[in-house]
Design an enzyme around this catalytic site. Sequence first.
Site, PDB file in Angstrom:
ATOM      1  N   TRP B 364       0.827  -1.205   0.000  1.00  0.00           N
ATOM      2  CA  TRP B 364       0.000   0.000   0.000  1.00  0.00           C
ATOM      3  C   TRP B 364       0.869   1.266   0.000  1.00  0.00           C
ATOM      4  O   TRP B 364       0.546   2.258  -0.637  1.00  0.00           O
ATOM      5  CB  TRP B 364      -0.904  -0.007   1.238  1.00  0.00           C
ATOM      6  CG  TRP B 364      -1.784   1.208   1.346  1.00  0.00           C
ATOM      7  CD1 TRP B 364      -3.006   1.382   0.769  1.00  0.00           C
ATOM      8  CD2 TRP B 364      -1.510   2.415   2.073  1.00  0.00           C
ATOM      9  NE1 TRP B 364      -3.502   2.610   1.087  1.00  0.00           N
ATOM     10  CE2 TRP B 364      -2.605   3.273   1.890  1.00  0.00           C
ATOM     11  CE3 TRP B 364      -0.449   2.845   2.863  1.00  0.00           C
ATOM     12  CZ2 TRP B 364      -2.681   4.529   2.459  1.00  0.00           C
ATOM     13  CZ3 TRP B 364      -0.518   4.106   3.429  1.00  0.00           C
ATOM     14  CH2 TRP B 364      -1.619   4.932   3.237  1.00  0.00           C
ATOM     15  N   HIS B 365       1.990   1.186   0.730  1.00  0.00           N
ATOM     16  CA  HIS B 365       2.842   2.364   0.825  1.00  0.00           C
ATOM     17  C   HIS B 365       3.543   2.693  -0.486  1.00  0.00           C
ATOM     18  O   HIS B 365       3.919   3.850  -0.711  1.00  0.00           O
ATOM     19  CB  HIS B 365       3.894   2.181   1.932  1.00  0.00           C
ATOM     20  CG  HIS B 365       3.367   2.579   3.282  1.00  0.00           C
ATOM     21  ND1 HIS B 365       2.577   1.748   4.033  1.00  0.00           N
ATOM     22  CD2 HIS B 365       3.503   3.713   3.995  1.00  0.00           C
ATOM     23  CE1 HIS B 365       2.253   2.367   5.159  1.00  0.00           C
ATOM     24  NE2 HIS B 365       2.794   3.552   5.165  1.00  0.00           N
ATOM     25  N   GLY B 366       3.752   1.730  -1.320  1.00  0.00           N
ATOM     26  CA  GLY B 366       4.403   2.044  -2.585  1.00  0.00           C
ATOM     27  C   GLY B 366       4.684   0.806  -3.400  1.00  0.00           C
ATOM     28  O   GLY B 366       4.835  -0.291  -2.866  1.00  0.00           O
TER      29      GLY B 366
END
Lengths: 350, 530
Positions: B364-366
Amino acid sequence: MAAEKTRSRAWARLLLTAVPVLLCLFLLQRLVVPKYADTLPEGALIGAYYREEKDHDLIFLGDCEVYENFSPKVLWEEYGINSYIRGSAQQLIWQSYYLLEDTLRYETPDAVVFNVLAMQYDEPQREAYNRMTLEGMRWSPAKVRSILASMTEEEHFLDYVFPLLRYHSRWSELGVEDLQYMFRSKSVSHNGFTMRVEARPAENVPQGRVLPDYCFGDRAWAYLEKLTALCREKGIQLVLVKAPSLYPYWYPQWEEQIEAYAREQGLLYINFLELTEETGLDYATDTYDAGLHLNLPGAEKISRWLGRTLQEQLSLEDRRGEEALARRWVEKIAAYEAERDTQYAALAAA
Amino acid sequence: MLFTSYEFLGFLLLLFPLYYLCPARHQWKLLLAGSILFYFSAGPSCLLYMLGVTAAVYLAAVRIGDLAREQEELLKAGGAETDREARRACKAAYRKRQKRVLLAALLLSLGILAAAKYVNFLIGNINSLVRAFGGQRQLGFWDLALPMGISFYTFQAIGYLIDVYRGVVPPERNFFKFALFVSFFPQLVQGPISRFRALSQGLYAGHRFDAAVFSRGLQRMLWGFFKKLVLADRMLVAVNAIVRDSGRYTGAYVLAGMLFYALELYADFTGGIDITIGVSEALGIRVRENFLRPYFSKSIKEYWRRWHISMGAWFTDYVFYPVSVSRPMLRLSRFARSHLGQALGRRLPVYLSSFAVWLATGVWHGASWNFVAWGLANWAVLMASQELEPLYRRFHRRFAVRERSWFKGFQVVRTVLLMSALRLFDCYRDVPATFRMFGSLLTARNWAVLLDGSLLNLGLSPLDFGILAAGLALLLAVSLIQRRGSVRDRIAAWPYPLRALLWFGLFLVVLFMGFYGIGYDKSQFIYNQF
């Protein structure tokens, strides 16, 4: 009743807070904006115009090739031409154009001299130079248009409206000058002319590097055309000049384009680089930085030649007989000579 | 439109008066228009992505709601005569249909997210694999701009849809109202990820201007600007210097960079959330808190309950629980208990569900391996800490230090160091480089640079370090006071001239010491990129 009382108390409180807050912000803004007094005096050139009596016969427009190379004092003393230089460092052509628009709000000169070196730039260049030209201008539609035309990508219009936003970080480098000139300006020029008396001969002037394209840009042309049209509309005689600075290099291809334009428009064009003999300019003694700018003797030589030419070709009136104007010039000349003497004395002492 | 841009401030200057001059029943429409304008400024294509997610989730939620109503009506029509078995069959059939709608909408929303955010990551990995096996053919990358805040609004919309499916909230039948829930501009770019039940009432209700509430909102915004512009962006200079020249800055510099980054990230993200909450508060809308002094946590578990709270809660509610009670997981649990023993059998589903959560959190963060590694490293640390729990208990039985303040201090420092170390994956954005930097901590032996003034060559002047030290001390003091209640409430009790002076003083600090304007990097909020 109680609600009304509360409301008026709230308004009073808001007012009592807003006034000192705004005052404080105003004072802080005055404090942090650069004063352009002893450091970077070029930044004060544009603003100085507004303190003048505005009845000039001739206005110069351009960059350092103008404000360091032409002396209005010589034009007055020898030809009775009352002139002013509206020039600043790396002044772009659209800035010159809008400065003329701004000037026309106050006066309509008989002639305008525009230095064509600015034709080399077709895009906004550096924020620092923009600031020096634009900040000095009084607010007017011309200033707004000049800002919008000049801003580099990183600049923001709001920073011009509230310079505090631009100079907020200067708090750590404030000096005595910032306090001294918080509410007043230092006189840094003589009708827009800045003098330097030292001499450094022009040796080994570099040749211009090869350019991919020698044609001036569309934008530069558009503003030159606007400048010509505006002068024509206002009955002003436009003169194009190329000051005798050896560097930045003035390419023959550029010369051809300007010559052709002047011919086509019926404008007087003077390239001082080709008039060394006529003006008596000596690059061994008449420049203070090896050919980039003229020193005082150099500037006075070419101003003398320019004055004669303008009087002959544009029939500019000799106004030395006007008493009030002559009185003003007595003071100006005294200040001019005082600075000249101070600079020579300092040079001798060094 | 960055929160720290003039455009955003101009936008608020226009919106606030309009909002309070607008009749209460139309205020939400103005907010929707403002939110669309805000998002449109990031690029029209971004708006298309959001419209896709909004429409998909809206239609699915309405359909799920319709199916629930149909089922209810059917059962009511059958009355008491319908036997239990038939009722159960009817419910099951409708549940199945609802599930199908849910899955379709989830697939579509996550598909949009995946296409926008992960497709190039996938292509890059496929190409690497092909190359590794000697293949020549390479897939071309998609020319896609990552829409601002897409992970936030997609997750918020999905959370709502699952809540509708679970019957926690009724579906919102007004498309535009739902669109406002998804697009509400203050929280659009970096969260928090709000729940429909908590946010919708405030969003759709009318709000009368209340000077006290409005000024509290502005105060919160100002505090956010202070954290972002004075602290975070100042620290960013040193962090960038260390990270961008990793060949030169090794060993002790890595330690310094690790701590700078931890503080920068905190000031940046919490500053952004302060602005979000402040803007919402000024509009009369309450948005949930997303941080609870995370750097005061005494364990990793506690840290993740207090950092990015809304994201943690989202993953717990919508990933951890569904995965851990899913049929395959229950089956696996039964199998593990019978074959591997009670203890491991009980823990296995928890570990696997946590693994899924942390993998998803990382992704989700990247879209890069460093985030995957970061997520899994967090999982490993959490699981290790859980496994070591009996050891801790034995230690505390033997040594009564749990309530000693020095021990609490030790726990806090340990947690901060551990979390900061894990953040290096995020900082260097390259897994091998991160491991090399970890290694250099042991091999470079340049600890003297921490004290000999070398840190002053990282682009910050001694004055900048002074400002940072003072700012961090203020941050610490505020956090300590916050433990006993709201700081703004305390200040509100002060005499008016004194508190006006305080807020104006803070405003001047931001104005003069903030990193903004020409000469400073216009750095966007770190979480905008997620």
